[in-house]
Enzyme design. Structure first.
Site, PDB file in Angstrom:
ATOM      1  N   LYS A  52      -3.776   1.631  -7.221  1.00 18.15           N
ATOM      2  CA  LYS A  52      -3.104   1.742  -5.922  1.00 18.15           C
ATOM      3  C   LYS A  52      -2.772   3.216  -5.621  1.00 18.15           C
ATOM      4  O   LYS A  52      -2.956   3.684  -4.501  1.00 18.15           O
ATOM      5  CB  LYS A  52      -1.833   0.874  -5.900  1.00 18.15           C
ATOM      6  CG  LYS A  52      -2.171  -0.612  -5.839  1.00 18.15           C
ATOM      7  CD  LYS A  52      -0.996  -1.535  -6.119  1.00 18.15           C
ATOM      8  CE  LYS A  52      -1.516  -2.966  -6.223  1.00 18.15           C
ATOM      9  NZ  LYS A  52      -0.481  -3.948  -6.561  1.00 18.15           N
ATOM     10  N   GLN A  96       5.492  -3.947  -8.315  1.00 20.34           N
ATOM     11  CA  GLN A  96       4.382  -4.590  -9.021  1.00 20.34           C
ATOM     12  C   GLN A  96       4.889  -5.826  -9.768  1.00 20.34           C
ATOM     13  O   GLN A  96       5.838  -5.757 -10.533  1.00 20.34           O
ATOM     14  CB  GLN A  96       3.744  -3.573  -9.997  1.00 20.34           C
ATOM     15  CG  GLN A  96       2.521  -4.081 -10.708  1.00 20.34           C
ATOM     16  CD  GLN A  96       1.352  -4.386  -9.764  1.00 20.34           C
ATOM     17  OE1 GLN A  96       1.055  -3.624  -8.845  1.00 20.34           O
ATOM     18  NE2 GLN A  96       0.711  -5.524  -9.967  1.00 20.34           N
ATOM     19  N   ASP A 119       3.347  -5.639   0.910  1.00 16.40           N
ATOM     20  CA  ASP A 119       2.649  -6.739   0.219  1.00 16.40           C
ATOM     21  C   ASP A 119       2.666  -8.022   1.063  1.00 16.40           C
ATOM     22  O   ASP A 119       1.930  -8.959   0.779  1.00 16.40           O
ATOM     23  CB  ASP A 119       3.327  -7.028  -1.129  1.00 16.40           C
ATOM     24  CG  ASP A 119       2.600  -6.368  -2.297  1.00 16.40           C
ATOM     25  OD1 ASP A 119       1.395  -6.090  -2.155  1.00 16.40           O
ATOM     26  OD2 ASP A 119       3.235  -6.162  -3.355  1.00 16.40           O
TER      27      ASP A 119
END
Ligand code: NDP
Length: 287
Positions: A52, A96, A119
């Protein structure tokens, strides 16, 4: 011969589009920044976080990295998120997953400002998707819609089957296909007669988490098959939820593993980061 839907190529196109948008914002004096939080040292998470950050670097998004120890408390993590929510120079916040057992994932997801939730996991964004309002959409299913559209697959009026109903993939996938005017069925572990249902689908999305479960006898002749699964087989090779070798001769188009859905997730994360700027300017998810 089935068309192979090339996720590497399409994700590269999207990242290049994002790169241009980031450059255009910079010309207006605006920088895009993503805060990436990792708790603990799970090796798979470290690889995902690294990828990422690399993608951020490629498209010109500034990434702020927070690597917290495994024993971080929930309160400490929530305090960090509160601080990042307040910062005008941070557009996106990504935590995460999975998190260590002492931390409640849903409390963490719920604490991120919906306007920075790149997200797309916050209940406000899931709700916005459900009722057709602007908001962030979970990256993997959003990427699948891009794969279909950019490969010339028409969704409108098609029988779509999503196998899997997770919050991250199956449910948002079904909502997105519905938004594109597909006729959508969602199957799960309690579904009866899955093969019979699957054999009607024009577009079949497999997000089951079971290596090569979807064999040719599940697939209608000429169907489009999207394989979300990612596994390592006995020989250490990557494979998906679809048995590619038996299914590909039956279908009109299929995503490979690797190189299909996988690369799309990070590309869509980058797209969400750049879109966060406009959402934050608007100040709310209302459209
Ligand atoms: P989950 O394990 O959260 O969900 C799996 C779903 O499949 C559940 O809804 C489950 O049903 C259903 N299921 C399980 N067994 C069967 C069966 N025999 N028949 C029908 N349905 C079944 O997985 P995720 O949604 O998180 O991920 C799915 C796959 O996609 C995994 O392989 C994962 O690694 C991969 N993945 C890939 C990503 C990428 O970027 N390429 C991103 C995210 C995931 P029930 O709800 O009843 O338990």
């Amino acid at each position: 011969m089935a068309q192979i839907i090339d996720g590497r190529k399409i994700s590269a196109q999207i990242k290049d589009e994002v790169k241009e948008q980031v450059a255009a914002l910079r010309r207006q004096g605006r920088e895009v920044a993503l805060a990436v939080i990792q708790v603990g040292q799970d090796p798979a998470s470290t690889v995902y976080v690294g990828n990422k950050k690399k993608a951020c670097e490629y498209v010109g998004i500034r990434s702020l990295s927070y690597e917290l120890p495994q024993e971080t408390t929930q309160d400490e993590l929530l305090a960090l998120i509160d601080g990042l929510n307040e910062r005008a120079d941070v557009n996106g916040i990504l935590v995460q997953l999975p998190l260590p057992g002492q931390i409640d994932e849903s409390a963490v997801i719920g604490r991120i400002s919906p306007l920075k939730d790149v997200d797309g996991f916050h209940p406000a964004n899931v709700g916005a998707l459900c009722i057709g309002r602007p908001g962030f959409v979970s990256c993997t299913p959003a990427g699948i819609i891009q794969l279909l559209k950019r490969s010339g697959v028409e969704i409108e009026g098609k029988e779509c089957l999503v196998i899997g109903r997770s919050n991250i993939v199956g449910k948002p996938m079904a909502l997105l296909l519905l938004r594109e005017n597909g006729t959508v069925t969602v199957a799960h572990s309690r579904t009866r007669n899955l093969k019979e249902i699957a054999s009607r689908a024009d577009i079949l999305v497999a997000a089951v988490g079971r290596p090569r479960m979807i064999t040719a006898d599940y697939v209608k002749e000429g169907a489009v098959v999207i394989d979300v699964g990612i596994h390592r087989n006995e020989g250490g090779k990557l494979c998906g939820d679809v048995d590619f070798d038996s299914v590909s001769p039956r279908c009109s188009a299929i995503t490979p593993v690797p190189g299909g859905v996988g690369p799309m997730t990070i590309a869509m994360l980058m797209k969400n980061c750049v879109e966060s700027v406009a959402l934050q300017d608007a100040g709310s998810l209302r459209g």
